[in-house]
Design a protein around this motif. Structure first.
Motif: not given
Length: 187
Positions: A159-164, A137, A172, A168-169, A130, A133
């Motif tokens: 894995e997931d990426l919680h875009v901070p 930041e 993928t 902008e995503e 993790g 992200a």
């Protein structure tokens, strides 16, 4: 491990000693750089040529060295592990790229203030921790990520990426056990 394309095509690079780092596969690296050079991100001009690139969680430096081989103007390598720093510096000497590189002995989660804002950022954090992200930041707060910078983050495909906030995503892509998330930093 070898450089995939560009002026150093086929030249070997050495991985760090030990098991603390996981090199990006050649397939993933080649795919990412082909997307950057020839895909949708190149529609407004090659994002590599002349760019300042940040290779975060650099390990052997394969991503930054690939960028330099393909025309980046300068690469900043950020790494905290001693074995990886030794391999990285040896690879820079082997390829004769010391003048085009800055090695920062630092942690992407607690980076020093930036010496340059980078227009292309490639992060390859350890899988399943993790770190992506929080690193994004921290690097943005420290000034390493230029406005409108293109960012490529390698993760394990599950894995997931919680875009901070501030990113902008864009896309993928999946490659074997890995996935790469492309982001754009806010202006």
């Amino acid at each position: 491990m070898r450089i995939v394309a560009g002026k150093h095509r086929g030249r070997p690079i050495e991985p760090p000693d030990g098991a603390e780092t996981r090199p990006t596969s050649a397939l993933t690296r080649e795919s990412v750089f082909n997307i950057l050079s020839h895909g949708r991100f190149a529609a407004d001009g090659d994002p590599l040529t002349g760019s300042i690139v940040l290779d975060g969680f650099a390990g052997s430096g394969a991503n930054g060295l690939e960028a330099l081989s393909r025309g980046a103007g300068h690469a900043v390598f950020m790494e905290s592990q001693a074995a990886a720093l030794n391999a990285l510096r040896a690879n820079l000497r082997t390829l004769g790229e010391q003048a085009n590189a800055t090695v920062v002995h630092g942690d992407c989660l607690r980076p020093p203030r930036a010496t340059a804002a980078c227009s292309l950022v490639i992060l390859d954090p350890p899988y399943r921790q993790g770190l992506a992200a929080p690193a994004l930041e921290a690097l943005q707060r420290a000034g390493w990520i230029a406005p409108d910078a293109l960012v490529a983050v390698e993760l394990m495909k599950t894995e997931d990426l919680h875009v901070p906030a501030g990113f902008e995503e864009l896309d993928t892509r999946r490659y074997g056990k890995a996935k790469v998330v492309f982001l754009r930093a806010g202006a």
